[in-house]
Motif scaffolding. Structure first.
Motif, PDB file in Angstrom:
ATOM      1  N   GLY A   1       3.339 -13.992   5.003  1.00 36.58           N
ATOM      2  CA  GLY A   1       3.373 -12.665   4.397  1.00 36.58           C
ATOM      3  C   GLY A   1       2.823 -11.627   5.354  1.00 36.58           C
ATOM      4  N   ILE A   2       2.108 -10.624   4.807  1.00 32.79           N
ATOM      5  CA  ILE A   2       1.540  -9.585   5.676  1.00 32.79           C
ATOM      6  C   ILE A   2       0.436 -10.145   6.553  1.00 32.79           C
ATOM      7  N   GLY A   3      -0.071 -11.330   6.208  1.00 25.75           N
ATOM      8  CA  GLY A   3      -0.971 -12.044   7.112  1.00 25.75           C
ATOM      9  C   GLY A   3      -2.423 -11.641   7.033  1.00 25.75           C
ATOM     10  N   VAL A   4      -2.770 -10.781   6.072  1.00 26.68           N
ATOM     11  CA  VAL A   4      -4.183 -10.466   5.840  1.00 26.68           C
ATOM     12  C   VAL A   4      -4.506 -10.799   4.380  1.00 26.68           C
ATOM     13  N   GLU A   5      -5.772 -11.081   4.112  1.00 23.05           N
ATOM     14  CA  GLU A   5      -6.201 -11.367   2.739  1.00 23.05           C
ATOM     15  C   GLU A   5      -6.909 -10.154   2.162  1.00 23.05           C
ATOM     16  N   VAL A   6      -6.505  -9.796   0.958  1.00 24.89           N
ATOM     17  CA  VAL A   6      -7.090  -8.634   0.301  1.00 24.89           C
ATOM     18  C   VAL A   6      -8.318  -9.072  -0.490  1.00 24.89           C
TER      19      VAL A   6
ATOM     20  N   GLU B   1       0.858  -1.191   0.000  1.00 23.34           N
ATOM     21  CA  GLU B   1       0.000   0.000   0.000  1.00 23.34           C
ATOM     22  C   GLU B   1       0.883   1.227   0.000  1.00 23.34           C
ATOM     23  N   CYS B   2       0.574   2.157  -0.877  1.00 20.72           N
ATOM     24  CA  CYS B   2       1.331   3.400  -0.921  1.00 20.72           C
ATOM     25  C   CYS B   2       0.706   4.387   0.059  1.00 20.72           C
ATOM     26  N   VAL B   3       1.531   5.016   0.910  1.00 21.12           N
ATOM     27  CA  VAL B   3       0.978   5.903   1.946  1.00 21.12           C
ATOM     28  C   VAL B   3       0.836   7.350   1.478  1.00 21.12           C
TER      29      VAL B   3
ATOM     30  N   ILE C   1     -10.392  -3.069   3.177  1.00 22.09           N
ATOM     31  CA  ILE C   1     -10.190  -3.867   1.964  1.00 22.09           C
ATOM     32  C   ILE C   1      -9.479  -5.182   2.246  1.00 22.09           C
ATOM     33  N   ALA C   2      -8.998  -5.360   3.496  1.00 25.62           N
ATOM     34  CA  ALA C   2      -8.259  -6.578   3.832  1.00 25.62           C
ATOM     35  C   ALA C   2      -8.868  -7.204   5.079  1.00 25.62           C
ATOM     36  N   TYR C   3      -8.810  -8.529   5.143  1.00 26.65           N
ATOM     37  CA  TYR C   3      -9.426  -9.280   6.238  1.00 26.65           C
ATOM     38  C   TYR C   3      -8.453 -10.269   6.834  1.00 26.65           C
TER      39      TYR C   3
ATOM     40  N   GLY D   1      -5.996  -2.014   5.733  1.00 31.36           N
ATOM     41  CA  GLY D   1      -5.448  -3.217   6.355  1.00 31.36           C
ATOM     42  C   GLY D   1      -4.107  -3.656   5.792  1.00 31.36           C
ATOM     43  N   VAL D   2      -3.840  -3.362   4.522  1.00 27.65           N
ATOM     44  CA  VAL D   2      -2.561  -3.762   3.924  1.00 27.65           C
ATOM     45  C   VAL D   2      -1.419  -2.985   4.576  1.00 27.65           C
TER      46      VAL D   2
END
Ligand code: OSB
Ligand code: MG
Length: 373
Positions: free
Chosen positions: A347-352, A47-49, A327-329, A295-296
């Motif tokens: 990975g980041i541990g959330v699903e997009v 994700e770009c901040v 957008i992520a769970y 969430g990402v």
């Protein structure tokens, strides 16, 4: 080698639960640039901040799109990377644009860790499976409204409150807040709004603040160094620390005794970890800042904040403090201990929710990185 077959860019919009006002402006909707890198049957997300306008930093969503599409993508074609830490060297011909680079680097980290089956936080060298939360509260209409917001967050269990301040929204505000909440962990963030010599700065010492964040212009390291000698409240830098080199300069000058690390602001997770390591060697505590991420980005922040020297509460709040519908769970939730758990999935541990993103995207570019036979 990390297989890099396709890069997708999505721009999606998410309204914030509460408008967020700082010394430099107000955000009501987050316009989010997401990067997906696919290869070897896996996909990694970043994700770009960057925000809509160049107010917090020079970058915007549009500049990041431009730099990723027109300058980073050509570097990725044919790149042979065996580890995400090699990305900064690959991107080094591009001057500046840390947020654009960080978003791509994050997607590489996620892809790498997912294919290896390890959580990102473990790969980064994390030492804890939950991170101390904190909440950043924007400038409100008036003091009673602020007191109510603080009461609500304290009741929810946030162990630390950060208040946005600016000239005119500072001393009277802190007096009222300290009268109502004498015992809370409190800190302030000026987002560059003060001029050196402003007498309000000397008064911050009355309020038992954990720190004062970025009082002066982002280029003014010497001004911060001077202030750090004049007040006993620790001076923390955010906007000024844009790289490992800048962090080193700030520490050499005594411009801060605490650093707010944001992976996006410093050009990616690799640089963020290096700044963490440098600060640790020098006995300077760090904490993880936030940019109202979905969430990402929050998952990236949580992973970073598991490193050992993140010893102060972080600007990492629960998902419901930012968005009704992320957008992520799964969403990030606050534990009764005032922490946010680090996901255990790879990975980041959330699903997009990619199907939904594809339906709702204001923009979607899908760019092949290899020749399709
Ligand atoms: O200065 O830390 C900042 C949000 C947008 C831009 C700059 C800042 C912030 C915050 C929000 O303080 C922290 C969060 O994401 O909770
Ligand atoms: Mg800040």
């Amino acid at each position: 080698m990390i297989p890099l077959e396709r890069l997708d860019l999505f721009v999606v919009e998410r309204p914030l639960v509460h408008p967020f006002r700082t010394s430099f402006g107000e955000e009501r909707v987050r316009r989010v640039l997401l990067v997906k890198l696919s290869g070897g049957g896996d996909g990694g997300w970043g994700e770009c901040v960057a925000s809509l306008g160049p107010w917090y930093s020079a970058e915007t969503v549009e500049t990041a799109l431009h730099v990723i599409r027109d300058f980073i993508v050509p570097l990725l074609r044919g790149a042979e990377m065996s580890h995400p830490e090699e990305f900064p060297a690959l991107g080094s011909p591009i001057r500046g644009h840390p947020m654009a680079k960080a978003a791509v680097e994050a997607a590489i980290w996620d892809l790498y860790c997912r294919s290896k089956g390890v959580p990102l936080w473990r790969e980064l060298g994390g030492v804890r499976d939950e991170v101390t939360s904190g909440v950043s509260i924007g400038i409100q209409e008036n003091i009673p409204a602020l007191i109510e917001r603080i009461r609500e967050f304290v009741a929810r269990g946030y162990p630390r409150v950060k208040l946005k301040v600016k000239p005119g929204w500072d001393i009277a505000v802190l007096e009222a807040v300290r009268e109502e909440f004498p015992g809370i962990n409190l800190q302030v963030d000026a987002n560059c709004a003060y001029r050196p010599g402003d007498p309000a700065l000397l008064e911050f010492d009355r309020f038992r603040l954990l720190l004062v964040e970025q009082p002066f212009h982002h280029e003014d390291l010497l001004g911060h160094a001077r202030l750090a000698r004049e007040i006993s409240t620790p001076v923390c830098l955010d906007e000024s620390v844009t790289s490992l080199h800048r962090a080193w300069e700030a520490l050499e000058l005594g411009a801060c005794s605490v650093i707010n690390i944001k992976q996006g602001r410093v050009g990616g997770l690799t640089a963020a970890v290096k700044i963490h390591d440098l600060a640790r060697e020098r006995g300077v505590p760090v904490w993880c800042g936030g940019m109202l991420e979905t969430g990402v980005g929050r998952a990236l922040n949580v992973a970073l904040a598991t490193l050992p020297n993140f010893t102060l509460p972080n600007d990492i709040s629960a998902t419901d403090r930012y968005f009704r519908d992320d957008i992520a769970y799964p969403p990030f939730v606050l534990t009764p201990r005032g922490t946010i758990p680090a996901p255990q999935a790879p990975g980041i541990g959330v699903e997009v929710d990619e199907d939904r993103i594809r339906r709702e995207a204001a923009l979607h570019l899908s760019i092949p990185l290899v020749r399709v036979p």
